[in-house]
Design a protein around this motif. Structure first.
Motif, mmCIF file in Angstrom:
data_model
loop_
_atom_site.group_PDB
_atom_site.id
_atom_site.type_symbol
_atom_site.label_atom_id
_atom_site.label_comp_id
_atom_site.label_asym_id
_atom_site.label_seq_id
_atom_site.Cartn_x
_atom_site.Cartn_y
_atom_site.Cartn_z
ATOM 1 N N PRO A 709 -0.166 -1.520 -0.009
ATOM 2 C CA PRO A 709 0.198 0.085 0.290
ATOM 3 C C PRO A 709 1.010 0.802 -0.192
ATOM 4 O O PRO A 709 0.420 1.979 -0.307
ATOM 5 N N ILE A 710 1.746 1.384 0.985
ATOM 6 C CA ILE A 710 2.744 2.377 0.580
ATOM 7 C C ILE A 710 3.363 2.936 -0.527
ATOM 8 O O ILE A 710 3.836 3.935 -0.991
ATOM 9 N N ASN A 711 3.949 1.652 -1.247
ATOM 10 C CA ASN A 711 4.406 1.904 -2.623
ATOM 11 C C ASN A 711 3.582 2.026 -3.908
ATOM 12 O O ASN A 711 3.681 2.843 -3.804
ATOM 13 N N LYS A 712 2.200 1.827 -3.821
ATOM 14 C CA LYS A 712 1.522 1.883 -3.738
ATOM 15 C C LYS A 712 1.194 3.331 -4.301
ATOM 16 O O LYS A 712 1.567 3.739 -4.963
ATOM 17 N N ARG A 713 0.994 4.216 -3.013
ATOM 18 C CA ARG A 713 0.826 5.442 -3.330
ATOM 19 C C ARG A 713 1.974 6.728 -3.076
ATOM 20 O O ARG A 713 2.278 7.239 -3.787
ATOM 21 N N SER A 714 2.981 5.710 -3.042
ATOM 22 C CA SER A 714 4.608 6.510 -3.521
ATOM 23 C C SER A 714 4.554 6.441 -4.963
ATOM 24 O O SER A 714 4.785 6.868 -5.533
ATOM 25 N N GLN A 715 3.835 5.173 -5.900
ATOM 26 C CA GLN A 715 4.759 5.827 -7.047
ATOM 27 C C GLN A 715 3.268 6.586 -7.697
ATOM 28 O O GLN A 715 3.447 7.081 -8.811
ATOM 29 N N ARG A 716 2.201 6.505 -6.892
ATOM 30 C CA ARG A 716 0.854 7.579 -7.349
ATOM 31 C C ARG A 716 0.980 8.212 -7.443
ATOM 32 O O ARG A 716 1.254 9.687 -8.152
ATOM 33 N N SER A 717 2.074 9.333 -6.409
ATOM 34 C CA SER A 717 2.653 10.587 -5.924
ATOM 35 C C SER A 717 3.343 10.649 -6.660
ATOM 36 O O SER A 717 3.379 12.267 -7.844
#
Length: 947
Positions: A709-717
């Motif tokens: 979840p953190i990685n997904k949010r990071s890449q989305r950002s």
């Protein structure tokens, strides 16, 4: 942009330095409580004698008695003067005897085939007899014995005289033996001979005659270094023992007296060594002796009228360090090491020269998994404790006696110790060290603790320990001190525990060695308040007062703890005055430095050797100082200790939870994370059918799922940032053209533009977030590899040991930073990380593109840093990089699907002209023309289905 470039480089350097300082070389745990003062205070004892100096035995001399015809030595008597409490004490002892019907010491046997070709004809050895005594040449002084014999055209002359040693050192008890063979026939002769060495050593074991007799020999390796071996005389078979390898010397000992024969100068003289078993013989005083030895020469050729001369040394004297020091090159002191398997867990090498355990090996573990590392092809058992090059070793003891207001050492550390192994039917063997000095008799009894000797408070741990068929994980050490004088005496002793623990070879040398101790804080409670790195121990002796419960040393996988044992009448704390620890040079590294200098042709003196000691990394020895012992005439006291030696496994340490042995398991500042990882790895290993490699892969997958979840949010950002920057690219170009000459104005307008469009420059660093979140995991896993014993020597695919680099093949030479082997996992890690980076959209901005290429360089840089890291760690980060590629594709597909949902507006709404700049924060459809959020779209579809 340049600032961000510098920031990336700085962060990378910080990570590398962090690994080097706090992971590769973890800091010691700080002491939580100051050391208590000694109680009661006493004067410091006089220093113990230098073990490397010959003892005060100026009256030592050997008296030779030849057989009637001079064929061999019938016996050698040793006359020794030893210091006593009331002056020198004279003692006379028979060193060795000759059997009536067997060849005795210095007897010669020839095999002399005829013929000029020099080929052996298979003639049997013929014992030379009919010797004649010859007078000493004119001008010769001192004791000299010359005998000659003729045999089949050969004249053999044997000359024996007192000797000072090969290097000129004083060596009481040393004889020079010169063998001269003259060919008196008219043709060349090819021959070989045997010269008999010491034999018939008398036994001092009155209760078990012959139990203290050991045959010994030395073997020379390819580099010329000699290593001693010994065999109990009772274990010799009917056939003669012929040691395999290049023989250097042969002899034997009884713990107090040692005798040996070796060639001087030309090493090619000796071809083989022989040891025969023989019945115990008895002299007029009732003393007994057994076994005999010999050295066989290599074939030699003697021309007509020519002569050859060979020289040997025969030592017969005390078996103590000082007397044997002049013969270090022959490792005569090594003959006093007696190996005994105390249990299926322990093998001890008992050294009579120092009265210590010179090696303690754990039979359940191997030293290495490389068969080529050992000459025999089978890896030797793991050596936990070694022998300091100087000073006391494991279970070394010294007695101090009050002399006025001071205490003086009696010199037991310098005395020779008799070593016996007692075996009774159905009982584990027991090692007895015994020595007497100044009317004080000291006996040390060492055996494995019985299964019912448990120190656990929990019933489960107690039952598990009592049911272990291999016995306990500690040795039972009983120290007996007896006053033989007719008057009372005031004494105390210093008993050393474990010393010179081995460091694991994959760690920075010495940085996995630490000292721990336990203190008594209640009637039945012990805690471990501190752990001290070996290099942080003070120069002087560290001491703790009478609340000490145990002292111990450990490397990353194994530990050894020394503790006093009390009884119902006397608690353990009443036995000792203090516990202590000393920093010493590591003996293995010290010797390696000496050998390295010697191989370079440097002649090392005492000063140079001492300088090398300072360059060796620090090791540790620990022990206890007893309370004052007031012994009456003929009175004896008996104290018991325990010597724990085992891996640092939680289940084993729990069997000693009454003494809080788990205090030795200090994992540093990431301790909680390490404990969690060890639990997870052991659990996943069960799921992976016992494979530690698969367990690491599963752990990597588990960590990735948790961080997804953190990685997904990071890449989305990051994608939001890139799309917004793409959208305002024309305005950015206009600002550059308009304010190109005024950087401050250009930055001000740029910041204004970013604020209008909701652009946060920090979003481009979101990719670093996942790296820094994983950094504690990397460090925790790396530290875990240093304590998870199951990973040690565990294989996976082509990897032979997960705690070492994954060597695919060796390229024969050592390259800086890369070592001497090709490791595949670091290369795969670099390829996967670079590939993952290449899959990301390339920035169009020149400065950001430069930063993009810099990150590629940093990936390669990290691959070099990680090149010699353990395979388990590299397996984790390589698998993580591979899963990162898969995860990146999944996240991109998810984000693309979400963007696609944004692009198709629901019925009745206005569709946007193109895909949204970024999902997740759009307003509801119909508000400002923005596309609905994915959440709103899904909610609308659900309402339509319900209708």
């Amino acid at each position: 942009m340049a600032g961000r470039y510098i920031l990336a480089i700085t962060l990378s350097v910080i990570v590398v330095l962090f690994f080097q300082k706090f992971v590769l070389r973890p800091p010691p745990r700080r002491q939580e409580a100051p050391a208590a003062p000694k109680a009661p205070p006493r004067p410091d004892p006089a220093p113990a004698p230098d073990l490397r100096q010959p003892p005060e035995a100026s009256g030592l001399r050997s008296m030779l008695r030849w057989r009637g015809d001079g064929r061999d030595l019938e016996r050698i008597d040793l006359e020794m003067r030893r210091p006593g409490p009331a002056g020198d004490v004279l003692s006379t002892r028979a060193a060795f005897l000759a059997a009536p019907e067997a060849p005795g010491p210095l007897a010669l046997a020839l095999r002399a085939p005829r013929g000029e070709s020099g080929e052996e004809s298979g003639d049997a050895l013929v014992l030379l007899e009919g010797w004649d005594a010859r007078p000493a040449p004119e001008g010769e002084s001192g004791e000299l014995w010359i005998h000659a014999a003729d045999h089949d055209g050969l004249r053999v002359t044997r000359t024996v005289r007192r000797a000072a040693g090969e290097a000129g050192q004083a060596s009481p008890g040393l004889l020079s033996v010169e063998i001269e063979i003259e060919n008196t026939s008219p043709e060349s002769r090819a021959l070989s001979y045997e010269i008999h060495g010491p034999g018939g050593l008398f036994s001092e074991a009155e209760d078990d005659p012959g139990a203290d007799l050991y045959a010994a020999y030395g073997l020379r390796d390819e580099k010329g270094k000699v290593a001693a071996r010994s065999r109990a005389a009772a274990s010799l078979g009917e056939e003669p023992l012929v040691p395999e390898g290049a023989a250097a010397w042969v002899g034997g000992h009884n713990g107090a007296i040692l005798a040996a024969l070796w060639p001087a100068g030309a090493l090619s003289i000796v071809d083989e060594a022989f040891i025969w078993r023989m019945p115990l013989i008895e002299d007029a005083d009732g003393r007994r002796g057994g076994f005999r030895t010999a050295l066989g020469s290599a074939p030699i050729s003697v021309g007509a009228g020519e002569r050859v001369s060979h020289r040997y040394f025969l030592y017969a004297g005390p078996a103590d360090i000082g007397s044997l020091a002049p013969h270090d090159s022959m490792d005569l002191a090594g003959a006093l090491r007696v190996e005994v398997d105390l249990s299926p867990r322990f093998r001890a090498a008992c050294d009579g020269a120092r009265g210590v355990i010179s090696e303690l090996r754990l039979l359940e573990f191997k030293e290495s998994i490389d068969p080529a590392a050992d000459d025999g092809g089978e890896p030797p058992p793991y050596r936990l404790l070694g022998l300091p090059r100087e000073g006391p070793g494991t279970l070394s003891v010294e007695i101090f006696e009050r002399d006025g207001s001071d205490y003086r050492a009696l010199g037991l550390a310098d005395a020779s110790w008799s070593v016996r192994v007692r075996r009774e039917d159905g009982q584990p063997p027991e090692v007895l060290f015994e020595s007497r000095r100044a009317d004080v008799l000291v006996v040390k009894r060492i055996s494995v603790a019985p299964p019912d000797d448990v120190l656990a408070s929990s019933d489960d741990a107690r039952q598990r320990a009592a049911g272990d068929p291999d016995g306990r994980h500690h040795l039972r050490v009983v120290l007996e001190v007896r006053n033989l004088a007719e008057s009372p005496r005031e004494l105390f002793y210093r008993l050393h525990g474990p010393a010179a623990i081995d460091t694991e070879h994959f760690r920075s040398p010495g940085y996995d060695l630490a000292f721990s101790f336990g203190t008594i804080v209640g009637q039945d409670r012990v805690q471990s308040p501190a752990a001290i790195d070996a290099a942080k121990l003070p120069e002087s002796r560290w001491e703790r007062g009478d609340d000490i419960a145990w002292v111990g040393i450990a490397n990353c996988y194994f530990g050894s703890i020394f503790f006093p044992r009390g009884d119902a009448d006397r608690p353990a704390s009443a036995l000792v005055d203090n516990g202590f620890a000393e920093r010493i040079p590591d003996p293995v590294k010290w010797q390696a430095l000496i050998d390295e200098r010697a191989a370079a042709g440097n002649r090392l003196g005492a000063r140079e050797i001492a300088d090398l000691a300072e360059k060796a990394y620090a090791n540790i020895r620990v022990g206890f100082t007893s309370e004052i012992l007031s012994l009456g005439a003929k009175e004896e006291t008996r104290h018991e200790y325990g010597l724990f030696a085992a891996p640092r496994r939680k289940d084993i340490l729990q069997e000693y939870d009454r003494l809080s042995f788990e205090g030795i398991n200090y994992y540093g500042w990431v301790g909680s994370l390490v404990s969690l990882f060890i639990f997870l790895l052991e659990t996943l290993r069960t799921v992976a059918f016992g494979s530690w490699g698969v367990a690491i892969v599963l752990l990597t997958l588990l960590v990735k799922l948790c961080l997804h979840p953190i990685n997904k949010r990071s890449q989305r950002s990051m994608m939001r940032f890139q799309k917004k920057m793409q959208k305002i690219k024309p305005q950015m170009e206009e600002i550059k053209q308009k304010f190109g000459g005024d950087r401050m104005a250009m930055n001000r307008e740029t910041q204004k533009l970013w604020k209008e469009h909701g652009i946060n420059p920090a979003h481009q660093m979101a990719g670093c977030l996942i790296i820094f979140l994983q950094l504690p995991i990397w460090i925790g896993l790396y530290v875990t590899l240093q304590y998870a014993l199951g990973l040690r020597q565990s294989s996976f695919l082509y990897i032979s040991d997960l705690t070492q680099p994954d060597t695919l093949f060796s390229w024969g030479t050592k390259i800086p930073m890369l070592g001497a082997s090709f490791n595949l996992l670091p290369l795969l890690y670099v390829i996967l990380t670079v590939l993952n980076q290449r899959m990301q959209p390339k920035p169009e901005d020149p400065q950001m593109r430069a930063q993009y290429h810099t990150m590629t360089f940093m990936m390669v840089f990290f691959g070099v840093i990680f090149y010699q890291f353990p395979a388990a760690f590299m397996l984790y980060i390589m698998t993580s990089a591979g899963l990162g590629i898969v995860e990146s594709k999944i996240i991109k597909a998810q984000l693309k699907a979400e963007d696609g949902e944004q692009g198709s507006a629901p019925a009745g709404g206005d569709a946007p002209a193109g895909p949204a700049a970024y999902p997740g924060r759009s307003r509801a459809a119909g508000k400002g023309g923005d596309a609905p959020s994915p959440y709103a779209s899904r909610k609308a579809r659900k309402r339509g289905k319900r209708r």
